[in-house]
Design a protein around this motif. Structure first.
Motif, mmCIF file in Angstrom:
data_model
loop_
_atom_site.group_PDB
_atom_site.id
_atom_site.type_symbol
_atom_site.label_atom_id
_atom_site.label_comp_id
_atom_site.label_asym_id
_atom_site.label_seq_id
_atom_site.Cartn_x
_atom_site.Cartn_y
_atom_site.Cartn_z
ATOM 1 N N ALA A 182 4.750 4.240 -3.137
ATOM 2 C CA ALA A 182 5.277 5.201 -2.165
ATOM 3 C C ALA A 182 4.225 6.255 -1.826
ATOM 4 C CB ALA A 182 6.535 5.859 -2.724
ATOM 5 N N ARG A 183 3.485 6.720 -2.854
ATOM 6 C CA ARG A 183 2.431 7.703 -2.602
ATOM 7 C C ARG A 183 1.385 7.145 -1.640
ATOM 8 N NH1 ARG A 183 1.086 12.070 -5.361
ATOM 9 N NH2 ARG A 183 -1.125 11.541 -5.101
ATOM 10 N N PHE A 184 1.006 5.896 -1.861
ATOM 11 C CA PHE A 184 -0.013 5.283 -1.009
ATOM 12 C C PHE A 184 0.475 5.186 0.441
ATOM 13 C CE2 PHE A 184 -2.057 1.482 0.830
ATOM 14 C CZ PHE A 184 -3.379 1.887 0.750
ATOM 15 N N LEU A 185 1.714 4.800 0.626
ATOM 16 C CA LEU A 185 2.254 4.662 1.982
ATOM 17 C C LEU A 185 2.351 6.011 2.686
ATOM 18 C CD1 LEU A 185 5.070 2.018 1.323
ATOM 19 C CD2 LEU A 185 2.823 1.640 2.362
ATOM 20 N N VAL A 186 2.853 7.018 1.965
ATOM 21 C CA VAL A 186 3.025 8.344 2.568
ATOM 22 C C VAL A 186 1.672 8.972 2.888
ATOM 23 C CG1 VAL A 186 3.813 10.707 2.130
ATOM 24 C CG2 VAL A 186 5.274 8.762 1.516
ATOM 25 N N ASN A 187 0.770 8.984 1.910
ATOM 26 C CA ASN A 187 -0.512 9.653 2.118
ATOM 27 C C ASN A 187 -1.413 8.914 3.102
ATOM 28 O OD1 ASN A 187 0.082 11.789 0.443
ATOM 29 N ND2 ASN A 187 -0.899 10.910 -1.358
ATOM 30 N N SER A 188 -1.276 7.584 3.167
ATOM 31 C CA SER A 188 -2.108 6.823 4.101
ATOM 32 C C SER A 188 -1.668 7.021 5.544
ATOM 33 C CB SER A 188 -2.054 5.326 3.761
ATOM 34 O OG SER A 188 -2.595 5.082 2.491
ATOM 35 N N THR A 189 -0.438 7.438 5.754
ATOM 36 C CA THR A 189 0.092 7.629 7.108
ATOM 37 C C THR A 189 0.204 9.111 7.442
ATOM 38 O OG1 THR A 189 2.326 7.383 6.196
ATOM 39 C CG2 THR A 189 1.298 5.417 7.135
ATOM 40 N N VAL A 190 1.208 9.763 6.862
ATOM 41 C CA VAL A 190 1.425 11.184 7.130
ATOM 42 C C VAL A 190 0.236 12.016 6.640
ATOM 43 C CG1 VAL A 190 2.987 13.137 6.792
ATOM 44 C CG2 VAL A 190 3.907 10.804 6.874
ATOM 45 N N GLY A 191 -0.353 11.598 5.536
ATOM 46 C CA GLY A 191 -1.488 12.326 4.969
ATOM 47 C C GLY A 191 -2.825 11.978 5.576
ATOM 48 N N ILE A 192 -2.827 11.200 6.653
ATOM 49 C CA ILE A 192 -4.043 10.838 7.397
ATOM 50 C C ILE A 192 -5.080 10.199 6.461
ATOM 51 C CG2 ILE A 192 -5.808 11.597 9.044
ATOM 52 C CD1 ILE A 192 -4.109 14.024 9.628
ATOM 53 N N PHE A 193 -4.823 8.947 6.117
ATOM 54 C CA PHE A 193 -5.724 8.163 5.259
ATOM 55 C C PHE A 193 -5.942 8.802 3.887
ATOM 56 C CE2 PHE A 193 -7.082 7.277 9.670
ATOM 57 C CZ PHE A 193 -6.685 5.940 9.735
ATOM 58 N N GLY A 194 -4.965 9.593 3.454
ATOM 59 C CA GLY A 194 -5.033 10.173 2.119
ATOM 60 C C GLY A 194 -5.788 11.484 2.032
ATOM 61 N N ILE A 195 -6.267 12.005 3.152
ATOM 62 C CA ILE A 195 -7.023 13.261 3.116
ATOM 63 C C ILE A 195 -6.131 14.406 2.646
ATOM 64 C CG2 ILE A 195 -8.251 14.953 4.532
ATOM 65 C CD1 ILE A 195 -9.238 12.647 6.261
ATOM 66 N N PHE A 196 -4.858 14.354 3.007
ATOM 67 C CA PHE A 196 -3.894 15.361 2.573
ATOM 68 C C PHE A 196 -2.883 14.717 1.626
ATOM 69 C CE2 PHE A 196 -5.352 16.511 6.832
ATOM 70 C CZ PHE A 196 -5.872 17.781 6.595
ATOM 71 N N ASP A 197 -2.639 15.379 0.508
ATOM 72 C CA ASP A 197 -1.724 14.836 -0.502
ATOM 73 C C ASP A 197 -0.291 15.283 -0.197
ATOM 74 O OD1 ASP A 197 -0.543 13.723 -2.695
ATOM 75 O OD2 ASP A 197 -1.542 14.993 -4.180
ATOM 76 N N VAL A 198 0.262 14.693 0.846
ATOM 77 C CA VAL A 198 1.628 15.020 1.250
ATOM 78 C C VAL A 198 2.626 14.526 0.214
ATOM 79 C CG1 VAL A 198 3.362 14.736 3.073
ATOM 80 C CG2 VAL A 198 0.929 14.893 3.668
ATOM 81 N N ALA A 199 2.325 13.413 -0.430
ATOM 82 C CA ALA A 199 3.261 12.811 -1.389
ATOM 83 C C ALA A 199 3.601 13.773 -2.523
ATOM 84 C CB ALA A 199 2.674 11.521 -1.944
ATOM 85 N N SER A 200 2.620 14.480 -3.040
ATOM 86 C CA SER A 200 2.885 15.422 -4.132
ATOM 87 C C SER A 200 3.795 16.546 -3.673
ATOM 88 C CB SER A 200 1.571 16.002 -4.673
ATOM 89 O OG SER A 200 0.812 15.008 -5.320
ATOM 90 N N GLU A 201 3.651 16.957 -2.422
ATOM 91 C CA GLU A 201 4.461 18.046 -1.903
ATOM 92 C C GLU A 201 5.926 17.664 -1.766
ATOM 93 O OE1 GLU A 201 2.719 19.440 1.690
ATOM 94 O OE2 GLU A 201 0.775 19.913 0.780
ATOM 95 N N ILE A 202 6.221 16.376 -1.662
ATOM 96 C CA ILE A 202 7.624 15.947 -1.547
ATOM 97 C C ILE A 202 8.137 15.367 -2.861
ATOM 98 C CG2 ILE A 202 7.396 15.528 0.926
ATOM 99 C CD1 ILE A 202 7.247 12.548 0.364
ATOM 100 N N GLY A 203 7.405 15.610 -3.938
ATOM 101 C CA GLY A 203 7.906 15.240 -5.260
ATOM 102 C C GLY A 203 7.445 13.915 -5.810
ATOM 103 N N LEU A 204 6.544 13.218 -5.102
ATOM 104 C CA LEU A 204 6.014 11.952 -5.615
ATOM 105 C C LEU A 204 4.750 12.261 -6.417
ATOM 106 C CD1 LEU A 204 6.467 9.747 -2.412
ATOM 107 C CD2 LEU A 204 7.832 9.653 -4.496
ATOM 108 N N VAL A 205 4.942 12.510 -7.704
ATOM 109 C CA VAL A 205 3.843 12.943 -8.574
ATOM 110 C C VAL A 205 2.951 11.762 -8.933
ATOM 111 C CG1 VAL A 205 3.242 14.066 -10.754
ATOM 112 C CG2 VAL A 205 5.315 14.753 -9.512
#
Length: 254
Positions: A107-130
């Protein structure tokens, strides 16, 4: 040019061999460690790594990298490399039977690769995916493989027989399959520079220790034990004295 490169490689290995031969039989008996049966070879390699490679190559590169790269850019690079490791974390979690952790890594990979722009931003951690980092060395440990001897490699640093197998799998084999060689090398370079730059503030602890080699070894092995047991390493067994054993037997028979 090619001949010069070949000669440089041979010169490097020759220097390592000379250090190995010079260091053999220089380990004091009181420093014998069953975890480190190859200490007579490991110590000269450690000296070569610190006195030559780190002093003249790695540390200057890390210092230059940290000075010219703004912190926000560094954070983005670290996030991107961590994101590329997420499929490896998911694979190892699954191999260790940690199904939920594997799902989190996916889930982290999917979220950060899309919303996080290729993982540059760690959006997943901000929504609780540690982040749940796992490596193949830990997987081998979960499967019952022992650490094996402590090892020190030229330019690579400390490892163990088990962890070097895991490191090769995680750092080169799996990424090369999914990313390709150039991206794998780029990710590895960033990780090395960031790891070395992060150690600069702690250099005094190493330099001021009575035996920097033993200090690094103990820190490394403790960290590996901590990671293998997900932050809850078993307490060391304490041998009871004969008096304590007799007291236990007395109270058990009451």
């Amino acid at each position: 040019m090619l001949n010069q490169k070949i000669q440089s490689v041979f010169s490097l290995f020759a220097a390592v061999i000379v250090l190995l031969l010079a260091g053999c039989a220089q380990v004091p008996p009181e420093k014998d460690d069953p975890r480190d049966p190859l200490q007579s070879m490991n110590r000269p390699i450690y000296d070569f790594n610190m006195d030559v490679l780190d002093a003249y190559v790695l540390r200057p590169a890390a210092v230059g990298y940290s000075k010219v790269t703004p912190q926000p850019v560094r954070n983005g690079l670290v996030n991107a490399t961590n994101n590329l490791d997420a499929p490896i974390d998911a694979t190892n979690s699954l191999l260790q039977g940690k199904v939920s952790n594997s799902g989190v890594s996916v889930a982290r990979f999917l979220v950060n690769s899309t919303v996080g722009i290729f993982g540059i931003f760690d959006v997943a951690s901000e929504i609780g995916l540690v982040e749940e980092p796992e490596d193949f060395g830990q997987t081998l440990g979960v499967w019952g493989a022992g650490d094996g001897p402590y090892l020190m490699f030229p330019a690579y640093g400390p490892s163990t027989a088990r962890n070097i197998s895991g490191d090769v799998m995680d750092a080169f084999v799996l990424p090369s399959i999914s990313l390709g060689t150039p991206a794998t090398i780029g990710k590895w370079v960033i990780k090395v520079l960031e790891a070395r730059a992060s150690l600069i503030p702690q250099e005094a602890l190493l330099n001021e220790s009575l035996d920097p080699y033993l200090f690094m070894k103990d820190i490394y092995l403790q960290r590996q034990l901590y990671e293998l047991h997900d932050g809850n390493p078993p307490l060391p067994k304490v041998e009871k004295t004969e008096e304590e054993t007799a007291n236990d037997d007395f109270f058990e028979n009451l």
